[in-house]
Design a protein around this motif. Sequence first.
Motif, PDB file in Angstrom:
ATOM      1  N   ARG A  89       0.820  -1.200   0.000  1.00 22.63           N
ATOM      2  CA  ARG A  89       0.000   0.000   0.000  1.00 22.63           C
ATOM      3  C   ARG A  89       0.867   1.269   0.000  1.00 22.63           C
ATOM      4  NH1 ARG A  89      -5.153  -1.270   0.629  1.00 22.63           N
ATOM      5  NH2 ARG A  89      -5.707  -3.259   1.598  1.00 22.63           N
ATOM      6  N   MET A  90       0.330   2.313  -0.597  1.00 24.39           N
ATOM      7  CA  MET A  90       1.041   3.574  -0.685  1.00 24.39           C
ATOM      8  C   MET A  90       1.002   4.305   0.656  1.00 24.39           C
ATOM      9  SD  MET A  90       2.289   3.868  -3.671  1.00 24.39           S
ATOM     10  CE  MET A  90       2.700   5.572  -3.541  1.00 24.39           C
ATOM     11  N   VAL A  92       6.364  12.265  -7.712  1.00 20.06           N
ATOM     12  CA  VAL A  92       6.220  10.923  -7.137  1.00 20.06           C
ATOM     13  C   VAL A  92       7.100   9.930  -7.879  1.00 20.06           C
ATOM     14  CG1 VAL A  92       4.627   9.017  -6.713  1.00 20.06           C
ATOM     15  CG2 VAL A  92       3.891  11.368  -6.317  1.00 20.06           C
ATOM     16  N   LEU A  93       7.031   9.948  -9.185  1.00 23.18           N
ATOM     17  CA  LEU A  93       7.767   8.975  -9.992  1.00 23.18           C
ATOM     18  C   LEU A  93       9.273   9.123  -9.828  1.00 23.18           C
ATOM     19  CD1 LEU A  93       5.657   8.876 -13.282  1.00 23.18           C
ATOM     20  CD2 LEU A  93       5.474   7.456 -11.244  1.00 23.18           C
ATOM     21  N   LYS A  94       9.742  10.332  -9.554  1.00 26.92           N
ATOM     22  CA  LYS A  94      11.174  10.525  -9.337  1.00 26.92           C
ATOM     23  C   LYS A  94      11.655   9.797  -8.081  1.00 26.92           C
ATOM     24  CE  LYS A  94      11.680  14.997 -11.677  1.00 26.92           C
ATOM     25  NZ  LYS A  94      12.017  16.444 -11.505  1.00 26.92           N
ATOM     26  N   GLU A 119       9.713   0.443  -5.242  1.00 25.74           N
ATOM     27  CA  GLU A 119       9.316   1.037  -3.964  1.00 25.74           C
ATOM     28  C   GLU A 119       9.174   2.551  -4.077  1.00 25.74           C
ATOM     29  OE1 GLU A 119      11.215  -1.887  -0.592  1.00 25.74           O
ATOM     30  OE2 GLU A 119      12.561  -0.407  -1.519  1.00 25.74           O
ATOM     31  N   LEU A 120       8.278   3.075  -3.283  1.00 23.07           N
ATOM     32  CA  LEU A 120       8.126   4.509  -3.109  1.00 23.07           C
ATOM     33  C   LEU A 120       8.118   4.790  -1.615  1.00 23.07           C
ATOM     34  CD1 LEU A 120       7.573   7.398  -4.079  1.00 23.07           C
ATOM     35  CD2 LEU A 120       5.123   6.828  -4.103  1.00 23.07           C
ATOM     36  N   ASP A 121       9.152   5.472  -1.164  1.00 18.55           N
ATOM     37  CA  ASP A 121       9.283   5.800   0.263  1.00 18.55           C
ATOM     38  C   ASP A 121       9.213   4.548   1.135  1.00 18.55           C
ATOM     39  OD1 ASP A 121       9.359   8.428  -0.569  1.00 18.55           O
ATOM     40  OD2 ASP A 121       7.202   8.720  -0.263  1.00 18.55           O
TER      41      ASP A 121
END
Length: 456
Positions: free
Chosen positions: A13-14, A25-27, A67-69
């Motif tokens: 989950r985000m 976000v994508l960066k 992954e994001l964060d």
Amino acid sequence: MTDFPTAPPQSWRMAPRPIANETEVLKRVTVRLLLEHERPEFDRLLTEKHYLHDWVLTGQSLRYVAELDGHWVALIAFSAASLHLKAREQWIAWSPRQRARRLPFVVNNSRFLVLPERQRYPNLASRVLGLCLRRLSGDWQERWLHPVLVVESFVDESQYRGTCYRACGFAAVGATRGFARASRDFYLPHGQPKQLYLRELRPGARKLLRQARWPAALVALEAKATGPCPFRAPGLASLLDRLGALSDARRGHGLRHRQRFVLACAAVSTLMGACGYRAFENTCKKFTQRQLRALGCQREADDGRYYPPSDTTFQRVLKGVDAAAFAALVGSWLVEQEVGALVQLAVDGKVLRGSGRRDGKPLQLLSAVTHHLRLTLDQIPIAEKSNEIPALKPLLQKVNPPPGVLITADALHCQQESARFITQELGGDYLFGLKGSQSGILDQTQRLLAQQAFSP
């Protein structure tokens, strides 16, 4: 490297905070290889959320997480390429032999799962795929000891449009026929054709896969990564029939393998790049049960399976066979397997290493070799106290190429009689080299070329 999220069932989950700018976000999205202890969660998510509901991969493989964060946003996996794809073979334009040797350099993007809703981040899939493609070849080289040249993937266009693949430079090359592999040798229809997408991972990869000579750096990798047998079972059966004409010098009861089976295995192994008795044995271990049966293998009474010959069996059989007759039979069989093999032939002379005649000079052979695959169709020894020139005619008479064939040779064969034989008797064309040692012909040729006055 980010550790596995503390709450595995919710790891995909985000982060709950709102994000207004998708570009920003994508960066922050990163891609890394999956850690071993993360496999259960990876497999669970694929089984539950991927439309195939299956996490099993075929052959050599790599798994990645995006992954994001610190939170998983996508899962992606690469595995061994499909054995036979008509659209792919036409796109690369390689031969069955080249496909067998170089298929490991093609990998399949077999699973791709974006976890958040696509409407929220419409460009997330292409961002993740692009990051993976940048590192895939290097990661594959580190894990499986050879690079990746081409990536393939299937898209079910009844559910997806393949937009992220097009955005990453993939080309849609054609639909599959709607079959799934049910076992090692059999395929069953499933009624759901998919679009095949292909992409080069390095410039000129497609040309590299089909070219006859590979760079030295890739030759050793090619030998290690050689794939399955390139010939289908019916073609192998026809080779077996031809080799049955050779007499077997072995005597006695209890012979485990028939001579024609051993010879057929040696011939096909050589075409796959094997050199030496032990290499023959190792290559034949890659043959399927159906292929071994088609080559004439006898079923073992104990377990009912087929087994390839050992290196010592290859040695005993090959030492007792008529080498010239064996080569002629294999050459004629190759012509049937490789459509267009006789369209262009090169005639070239070589010294047989380690040989010696009564006068102490090594044996010289004149060979007829196909241009595209470098297959030796036939060869004859050059007579003592002679050269390649008089051997050209009997060699090409043995090969018996069709009308319209192009014969290439070096400057030694730039002779009137050789040219007359190729054009008048064979009905073909020639392309000979020309050097300064033949000054009269060279001067005349340069003058005609400058005037463009020669006959086409």
